[in-house]
Design an enzyme around this catalytic site. Structure first.
Site, short mmCIF file in Angstrom:
data_model
loop_
_atom_site.label_atom_id
_atom_site.label_comp_id
_atom_site.label_asym_id
_atom_site.label_seq_id
_atom_site.Cartn_x
_atom_site.Cartn_y
_atom_site.Cartn_z
CB VAL A 117 26.04 -22.85 60.56
CG1 VAL A 117 26.59 -21.53 61.03
CG2 VAL A 117 25.80 -23.79 61.74
N GLY A 118 23.27 -24.52 59.32
CA GLY A 118 22.88 -25.76 58.65
C GLY A 118 21.43 -26.10 58.95
CG ASP A 128 24.81 -41.81 57.96
OD1 ASP A 128 25.08 -42.29 56.84
OD2 ASP A 128 24.12 -40.79 58.11
CB VAL A 135 17.69 -25.47 62.66
CG1 VAL A 135 18.39 -24.25 62.09
CG2 VAL A 135 16.36 -25.71 61.96
CE LYS A 165 22.75 -31.94 65.06
NZ LYS A 165 22.99 -33.38 64.79
CB SER A 223 14.36 -33.83 57.18
OG SER A 223 15.36 -34.82 57.28
#
Length: 341
Positions: free
Chosen positions: A14-15, A164, A21, A37, A18
């Site tokens: 789904v994503g 962030d 995944v 992840k 760098s």
């Protein structure tokens, strides 16, 4: 994940970035959906980002509906896996910590090291995708502001500075929306740049005040960075600034095009001729600059306008902290029925 009886079944990717995944996965025993992840620990910077995220999320002792929850973290070396715990004396874990601290690989580079984070699955994409694919809604704006301020107050209470905050890192969970009048749940995610402020040198019994915890690494994403972050001397008030940029952009649907991805992103900025400049950078050059709020709409509720201006103050001491911010947004949302979004 890699064993004779895997605990999770990976369904689809789904994503990807760098850093790693992300997959949608199912828990075999319960069929519950989770996000997994996978981070390849082949470079010191990847290891540092992964450990920062692990340390931040594993330091939280309770859950919050608007903060992504880490179910577990699994460390894989070649065909061997082990559950990772904060403060573990495992040699594999310590090698990762050494890699992060020294900035160079402290384990056999021929081995394949991976970290797998099992977290909440969010089915509604990120805040950019959700808002920019729908018409502006006063109700959604109000809900999102309250959820975000609640999440930030929770993080700061737990001594975590996110560093962030941006719409890309705010995920949408629609799975619990059973009635049409309910808004989706936001979840603050991506803690790879976060910092957990410890009580070193202070009374360990007293909670750390994140607004007095000074950091010196300039990090974040340009359009959401506070002026003091550009200089490299800042506190948790930098998160307040980033949230001010997000809220202002959400209320007025202010967007810019990311030069690398060509995606349209929510974010406020200052126009200088034909250039668009991040607000923090512009305020660093001219701390007395008066921000034009609202910039697109004809009017904005006076309380909301004043709050955004304070959140984006050049001097971090003039910004509200996360706890004051949450209270003021609740008042604006529920006590002033005439504000215009």
């Amino acid at each position: 994940m890699v064993s004779s009886q895997p605990k999770y079944d990976l369904i689809r990717e789904v994503g990807r970035g760098s850093y790693g995944v992300v997959y949608e996965a199912l828990v075999r025993k319960t069929s519950a959906r989770v996000a997994v992840k996978k981070i390849r620990c082949h470079a010191p910077e990847n290891v540092e980002l992964a450990l920062r995220e692990f340390w931040a999320l594993s330091s939280i002792k309770s859950q919050h509906p608007n903060v992504i929850h880490l179910e577990e973290c699994i460390l894989q070396k070649d065909g061997m896996v082990q559950k990772m715990s904060h403060g573990s004396s495992s040699s594999l874990y310590l090698q990762l910590v050494e890699t992060s601290l020294k900035g160079e690989i402290a384990f056999d580079p021929r081995s394949a090291y991976y970290l797998w984070f099992v977290m909440d699955f969010c089915d509604g994409g990120d805040m950019n995708e959700y808002l920019l694919s729908r018409k502006p809604s006063r109700k959604t704006n109000t809900s999102f502001m309250l959820q975000l301020s609640s999440a930030l107050a929770f993080l700061h209470k737990n001594q975590i500075i996110h560093r962030d905050l941006k719409p890309d890192n705010i995920l949408i969970s629609q799975s619990r929306v059973d009635a049409s009048d309910l808004e989706p749940t936001l979840k603050v995610a991506d803690f790879g740049l976060s910092k957990v402020c410890s009580a070193l040198g202070q009374n360990p019994e007293e909670p750390v005040n994140v607004n007095k915890c000074f950091l010196s690494t300039a990090c974040g994403t340009d359009f959401y960075m506070a002026p003091e972050v550009w200089e490299g001397h800042y506190t948790a008030k930098a998160d307040i600034f980033a949230l001010g940029i997000i809220i202002w952009a959400m209320l007025e649907r202010i967007t810019f095009i990311d030069t690398e991805t060509k995606k349209e992103l929510l974010g406020s900025y200052v126009k200088q001729g034909t250039e668009i400049v991040p607000v923090g950078e512009a305020l660093l050059e001219n701390p007395k600059m008066e921000l034009l709020i609202p910039v697109k709409k004809k009017s904005m509720n006076a309380h909301m306008k004043q709050l955004i201006k304070e959140m984006l103050a050049a001097n971090p001491q003039d910004r509200p902290d996360a706890f004051e911010l949450e209270l003021r947004l609740v008042k604006i949302a529920f006590k002033d029925s005439n504000w215009d979004t």
